[in-house]
Scaffold this motif. Structure first.
Motif, mmCIF file in Angstrom:
data_model
loop_
_atom_site.group_PDB
_atom_site.id
_atom_site.type_symbol
_atom_site.label_atom_id
_atom_site.label_comp_id
_atom_site.label_asym_id
_atom_site.label_seq_id
_atom_site.Cartn_x
_atom_site.Cartn_y
_atom_site.Cartn_z
ATOM 1 N N GLY A 8 -6.075 -6.874 6.624
ATOM 2 C CA GLY A 8 -6.311 -7.794 5.532
ATOM 3 C C GLY A 8 -5.903 -7.137 4.224
ATOM 4 N N PRO A 9 -5.977 -7.871 3.120
ATOM 5 C CA PRO A 9 -5.640 -7.282 1.821
ATOM 6 C C PRO A 9 -6.639 -6.213 1.429
ATOM 7 C CG PRO A 9 -6.622 -9.457 1.544
ATOM 8 C CD PRO A 9 -6.396 -9.284 3.010
ATOM 9 N N GLN A 10 -6.170 -5.250 0.662
ATOM 10 C CA GLN A 10 -7.067 -4.212 0.172
ATOM 11 C C GLN A 10 -8.037 -4.831 -0.835
ATOM 12 O OE1 GLN A 10 -6.998 -0.550 0.109
ATOM 13 N NE2 GLN A 10 -5.206 -0.089 1.320
ATOM 14 N N PRO A 11 -9.352 -4.607 -0.689
ATOM 15 C CA PRO A 11 -10.304 -5.134 -1.670
ATOM 16 C C PRO A 11 -10.023 -4.571 -3.054
ATOM 17 C CG PRO A 11 -11.430 -4.350 0.311
ATOM 18 C CD PRO A 11 -10.007 -3.891 0.413
ATOM 19 N N ASN A 25 -15.649 -2.448 14.631
ATOM 20 C CA ASN A 25 -16.218 -3.659 14.060
ATOM 21 C C ASN A 25 -15.517 -4.848 14.713
ATOM 22 O OD1 ASN A 25 -16.638 -5.986 12.218
ATOM 23 N ND2 ASN A 25 -17.627 -4.474 10.916
ATOM 24 N N PRO A 26 -16.255 -5.804 15.289
ATOM 25 C CA PRO A 26 -15.610 -6.912 16.000
ATOM 26 C C PRO A 26 -14.815 -7.850 15.096
ATOM 27 C CG PRO A 26 -17.962 -7.321 15.787
ATOM 28 C CD PRO A 26 -17.731 -5.920 15.303
ATOM 29 N N ARG A 27 -15.024 -7.758 13.791
ATOM 30 C CA ARG A 27 -14.270 -8.587 12.852
ATOM 31 C C ARG A 27 -13.108 -7.818 12.232
ATOM 32 N NH1 ARG A 27 -16.909 -10.421 8.361
ATOM 33 N NH2 ARG A 27 -16.139 -12.550 8.537
ATOM 34 N N GLY A 28 -12.909 -6.586 12.657
ATOM 35 C CA GLY A 28 -11.919 -5.719 12.027
ATOM 36 C C GLY A 28 -10.549 -5.774 12.675
ATOM 37 N N TRP A 29 -9.613 -5.064 12.064
ATOM 38 C CA TRP A 29 -8.241 -4.974 12.558
ATOM 39 C C TRP A 29 -7.909 -3.550 13.015
ATOM 40 C CZ3 TRP A 29 -5.735 -1.332 9.721
ATOM 41 C CH2 TRP A 29 -6.234 -1.075 8.443
ATOM 42 N N CYS A 30 -8.873 -2.643 12.916
ATOM 43 C CA CYS A 30 -8.642 -1.263 13.322
ATOM 44 C C CYS A 30 -9.959 -0.630 13.757
ATOM 45 C CB CYS A 30 -8.024 -0.438 12.185
ATOM 46 S SG CYS A 30 -9.172 -0.141 10.800
ATOM 47 N N MET A 74 0.844 -1.198 0.000
ATOM 48 C CA MET A 74 0.000 0.000 0.000
ATOM 49 C C MET A 74 0.874 1.239 0.000
ATOM 50 S SD MET A 74 -2.659 1.261 2.891
ATOM 51 C CE MET A 74 -3.417 2.860 2.683
ATOM 52 N N SER A 75 0.496 2.263 -0.763
ATOM 53 C CA SER A 75 1.277 3.488 -0.834
ATOM 54 C C SER A 75 0.760 4.518 0.157
ATOM 55 C CB SER A 75 1.222 4.075 -2.248
ATOM 56 O OG SER A 75 1.870 5.331 -2.279
ATOM 57 N N ALA A 76 1.670 5.023 0.968
ATOM 58 C CA ALA A 76 1.301 6.080 1.916
ATOM 59 C C ALA A 76 1.037 7.391 1.195
ATOM 60 C CB ALA A 76 2.417 6.258 2.940
ATOM 61 N N PHE A 77 1.492 7.499 -0.065
ATOM 62 C CA PHE A 77 1.363 8.754 -0.794
ATOM 63 C C PHE A 77 -0.047 8.972 -1.337
ATOM 64 C CE2 PHE A 77 5.878 8.104 -0.618
ATOM 65 C CZ PHE A 77 6.393 9.382 -0.477
ATOM 66 N N THR A 78 -0.955 8.027 -1.113
ATOM 67 C CA THR A 78 -2.346 8.235 -1.509
ATOM 68 C C THR A 78 -3.114 9.028 -0.465
ATOM 69 O OG1 THR A 78 -3.044 6.134 -0.520
ATOM 70 C CG2 THR A 78 -2.370 6.094 -2.838
ATOM 71 N N ASP A 96 -10.747 3.361 2.884
ATOM 72 C CA ASP A 96 -10.308 2.926 4.213
ATOM 73 C C ASP A 96 -11.440 2.227 4.967
ATOM 74 O OD1 ASP A 96 -7.673 3.739 3.983
ATOM 75 O OD2 ASP A 96 -8.060 5.750 4.758
ATOM 76 N N LEU A 97 -12.682 2.715 4.811
ATOM 77 C CA LEU A 97 -13.824 2.030 5.420
ATOM 78 C C LEU A 97 -13.963 0.618 4.860
ATOM 79 C CD1 LEU A 97 -16.581 4.828 5.446
ATOM 80 C CD2 LEU A 97 -15.284 3.982 7.405
ATOM 81 N N ARG A 98 -13.752 0.488 3.560
ATOM 82 C CA ARG A 98 -13.847 -0.826 2.908
ATOM 83 C C ARG A 98 -12.698 -1.715 3.363
ATOM 84 N NH1 ARG A 98 -15.927 -4.776 0.780
ATOM 85 N NH2 ARG A 98 -16.034 -5.241 -1.419
ATOM 86 N N TRP A 99 -11.491 -1.173 3.429
ATOM 87 C CA TRP A 99 -10.304 -1.920 3.841
ATOM 88 C C TRP A 99 -10.466 -2.426 5.273
ATOM 89 C CZ3 TRP A 99 -4.967 0.560 5.190
ATOM 90 C CH2 TRP A 99 -3.979 -0.440 5.266
ATOM 91 N N GLY A 100 -11.029 -1.587 6.144
ATOM 92 C CA GLY A 100 -11.195 -1.977 7.533
ATOM 93 C C GLY A 100 -12.369 -2.899 7.787
ATOM 94 N N GLY A 101 -13.175 -3.176 6.761
ATOM 95 C CA GLY A 101 -14.313 -4.065 6.915
ATOM 96 C C GLY A 101 -15.567 -3.384 7.420
#
Length: 236
Positions: free
Chosen positions: A105-108, A135-140, A1-5, A174-179
């Motif tokens: 997890g991987p970016q969708p 979200n209880p299934r999330g990583w953040c 993932m690029s931090a420059f986004t 980011d909402l999608r990435w975090g689940g």
């Protein structure tokens, strides 16, 4: 993932509880019970680790023109490994923060499809520091500082005026990435391990067991949070 986004004012920091021991050969990331060794780092990359160990920093504070590729690679590796939290800012104030406690997890592939909606497990609530999305299934967790972002929690159709298209796309991704946002094709709507849980039951399970979200007894079990504030309840 690029931090420059992310917008230029975004501030990166090691996640809560994490530290980095920087050595001549690289670095060791520590967040018990987890650790990770980083080897083969350049002098500039070791400097970045020292800076992050001291607190938040923007990319402009971490990167020079001569080492941008190496620094971007390191920041991307730290993000993908779940070692960084970040606060997204515009020119004047904080917009939202990604507070990492697990491994992402991987970016969708479809980061912001048209058919996304809020996960049935996602909960937005207010605490002493403001609004936080969990979200209880999330990583953040995502802490929302700018309330103009709230209409976006159910997808791009709620995009408010006054926010740039790039920022809206980044927040939705980011909402999608975090689940927190899911689509009708996601496993939440098809897999037995997801469908079998109600939101209340899964939240109770997550909050009453040790795991990625809760790894110590500081906020779990007999915390004695009311000691000195309220009388001891009767034994019977």
């Amino acid at each position: 993932m690029s931090a420059f986004t992310y917008p230029a004012g975004t501030r990166f920091a090691l996640r809560d509880g994490a530290t980095c021991l920087v050595t001549a050969a690289g670095g060791i990331l520590l967040n018990p019970p987890r650790n990770e060794k980083l080897t083969g780092l350049s002098q500039q990359q070791r400097r970045v680790l020292k800076t992050l160990n001291s607190g938040q920093a923007t990319l402009s504070e971490l990167v020079t023109d001569s080492d941008s590729d190496a620094i971007e690679a390191l920041i991307g590796r730290l993000l993908e490994g779940g070692w960084l939290s970040l606060t997204v800012r515009d020119d004047t104030h904080d917009l939202y923060a990604i507070q990492c406690f697990g491994v992402p997890g991987p970016q969708p592939e479809d980061a912001t499809p048209s058919g996304v909606h809020l996960s049935k497990f996602s909960v937005l609530h207010r605490d002493s520091r403001g609004y936080v999305l969990e979200n209880p299934r999330g990583w953040c967790d995502i802490r929302i500082h700018d309330l103009r972002l709230l209409p976006l929690l159910d997808g791009p159709a709620g995009a408010p005026a006054g926010l740039g298209e790039d920022l809206i796309a980044r927040f939705l991704a980011d909402l999608r990435w975090g689940g927190f946002l899911v689509s009708n094709r996601d496993e939440e709507n098809h897999e037995f391990t997801s469908i079998s849980w109600s939101a209340a039951d899964l939240w109770f399970h997550r909050r009453s067991t040790l795991g990625e979200r809760t790894i110590t007894w500081d906020h779990f079990g007999p915390t004695k949070w009311a000691k000195g504030k309220f009388p001891q309840p009767a034994a019977r």
